[in-house]
Design an enzyme around this catalytic site. Sequence first.
Site, mmCIF file in Angstrom:
data_model
loop_
_atom_site.group_PDB
_atom_site.id
_atom_site.type_symbol
_atom_site.label_atom_id
_atom_site.label_comp_id
_atom_site.label_asym_id
_atom_site.label_seq_id
_atom_site.Cartn_x
_atom_site.Cartn_y
_atom_site.Cartn_z
ATOM 1 N N CYS A 1 2.785 0.001 13.232
ATOM 2 C CA CYS A 1 1.401 0.025 13.707
ATOM 3 C C CYS A 1 1.391 -0.553 15.130
ATOM 4 C CB CYS A 1 0.461 -0.710 12.767
ATOM 5 S SG CYS A 1 0.885 -2.421 12.462
ATOM 6 N N ASN B 1 0.829 -1.217 0.000
ATOM 7 C CA ASN B 1 0.000 0.000 0.000
ATOM 8 C C ASN B 1 0.856 1.256 0.000
ATOM 9 O OD1 ASN B 1 -2.549 -1.070 -0.112
ATOM 10 N ND2 ASN B 1 -2.721 -1.314 2.106
HETATM 11 N N1 SAM Z 1 4.792 -1.393 4.164
HETATM 12 C C1 SAM Z 1 3.777 -2.440 3.948
HETATM 13 C C2 SAM Z 1 2.517 -1.799 3.401
HETATM 14 O O1 SAM Z 1 2.282 -0.612 3.643
HETATM 15 O O2 SAM Z 1 1.749 -2.484 2.693
HETATM 16 C C3 SAM Z 1 3.524 -3.195 5.232
HETATM 17 C C4 SAM Z 1 4.784 -3.809 5.788
HETATM 18 S S1 SAM Z 1 4.560 -4.919 7.155
HETATM 19 C C5 SAM Z 1 4.259 -3.841 8.488
HETATM 20 C C6 SAM Z 1 6.178 -5.472 7.467
HETATM 21 C C7 SAM Z 1 6.767 -6.336 6.357
HETATM 22 O O3 SAM Z 1 8.160 -6.526 6.635
HETATM 23 C C8 SAM Z 1 6.187 -7.723 6.244
HETATM 24 O O4 SAM Z 1 5.616 -7.892 4.970
HETATM 25 C C9 SAM Z 1 7.384 -8.663 6.440
HETATM 26 O O5 SAM Z 1 7.350 -9.790 5.588
HETATM 27 C C10 SAM Z 1 8.532 -7.754 6.080
HETATM 28 N N2 SAM Z 1 9.865 -8.102 6.634
HETATM 29 C C11 SAM Z 1 10.154 -8.664 7.825
HETATM 30 N N3 SAM Z 1 11.484 -8.797 7.980
HETATM 31 C C12 SAM Z 1 12.050 -8.289 6.850
HETATM 32 C C13 SAM Z 1 13.398 -8.138 6.409
HETATM 33 N N4 SAM Z 1 14.422 -8.555 7.162
HETATM 34 N N5 SAM Z 1 13.617 -7.568 5.199
HETATM 35 C C14 SAM Z 1 12.574 -7.163 4.425
HETATM 36 N N6 SAM Z 1 11.288 -7.295 4.796
HETATM 37 C C15 SAM Z 1 11.024 -7.847 5.987
#
Ligand code: SAM
Length: 307
Positions: A233, A115
């Site tokens: 969040c 998003n």
């Molecule tokens: N920014 C996204 C949006 O607005 O749609 C939501 C992101 S969500 C809060 C956090 C994301 O970080 C997850 O999809 C997870 O898979 C990813 N994630 C976790 N560890 C990560 C890493 N080491 N490197 C990249 N992404 C990672």
Amino acid sequence: PAASPAASQVPRYVRVNTLKTCVDDVVDFFKRQGYSYLGKAASVEELSALSGKKFLLDLHLPELLVFPPQTDFHDNVLYTSGHIILQDKASCLPAFLLSPAPGSHVIDACAAPGNKTSHLAAILQNKGQIFAFDVDTKRLATMNTMLMRAGVTAFQLAQQDFLTVDPTDSKYRKVTHILLDPSCSGSGMVTRLPQEEAAPSAERLRALAGFQRKALSHALSFPALQRLVYSTCSLHREENEAVVEAVLRDHGSAFRLVNTFPSWPCRGLAAFPGAESCLRASPTATLTQGFFVAVLERHGDGDASPS
Ligand code: SAM
């Protein structure tokens, strides 16, 4: 299953995807569907008073329409065609506050389901480059579909741990902006069921905060970086103000916290001097999900003043 009482008071926010349409055309579309448009809201109270088939333009964000809480547009043709994005108001803050100029090179470090990436692309008018990373295959697949539907073109999506992305790689030499929205406890999300709302354990919070600190520190090591937005969040200070404070302790000579969006009513907890420069959001104070945002900027020449 029923949503929690707090969730049922959060309006339905609709972000107009300016890669495909404009606010006036979306307003006209909903008027033709029988909704009455009340113009731009003057206060958060006005948003909370919305009912029936009425809608407003948000008072803080320029391309955000606001409908009563129970409105469901998942089957609406504007949603299925990518003309509108169903995105909570608080989650629109990071890209809006990062505000890269069209043509910029931007990293979205933890990007799926995308998003905020699509919001960044709209701000960039698809000009420039977005390098988006995530580790989760399923979420990346959803993200690909979402970005196609939204008409996002100027992006490279990689399944990669952001911590392993090499800041000295020449590919990223022009990256001036980073959006870092890492995994968090999600304790600000109010749509969850009561049994899911159990507080995260101290151990889980420590692990999350450890990753968040590492990711923020890593992001600040990109050589051309000028501006970064960190968001979660989560309601937990350990994942929010404490992460910013710890990382600024190491990088404070190069980066400062920006006192962003002064008219935003809900500020960071007084965890350290200047923490009120951060933003918080909540169902009660801002009629949104619970959220945290900090904006960091590289000190300019002759700009050594702490914010
Ligand atoms: N920014 C996204 C949006 O607005 O749609 C939501 C992101 S969500 C809060 C956090 C994301 O970080 C997850 O999809 C997870 O898979 C990813 N994630 C976790 N560890 C990560 C890493 N080491 N490197 C990249 N992404 C990672």
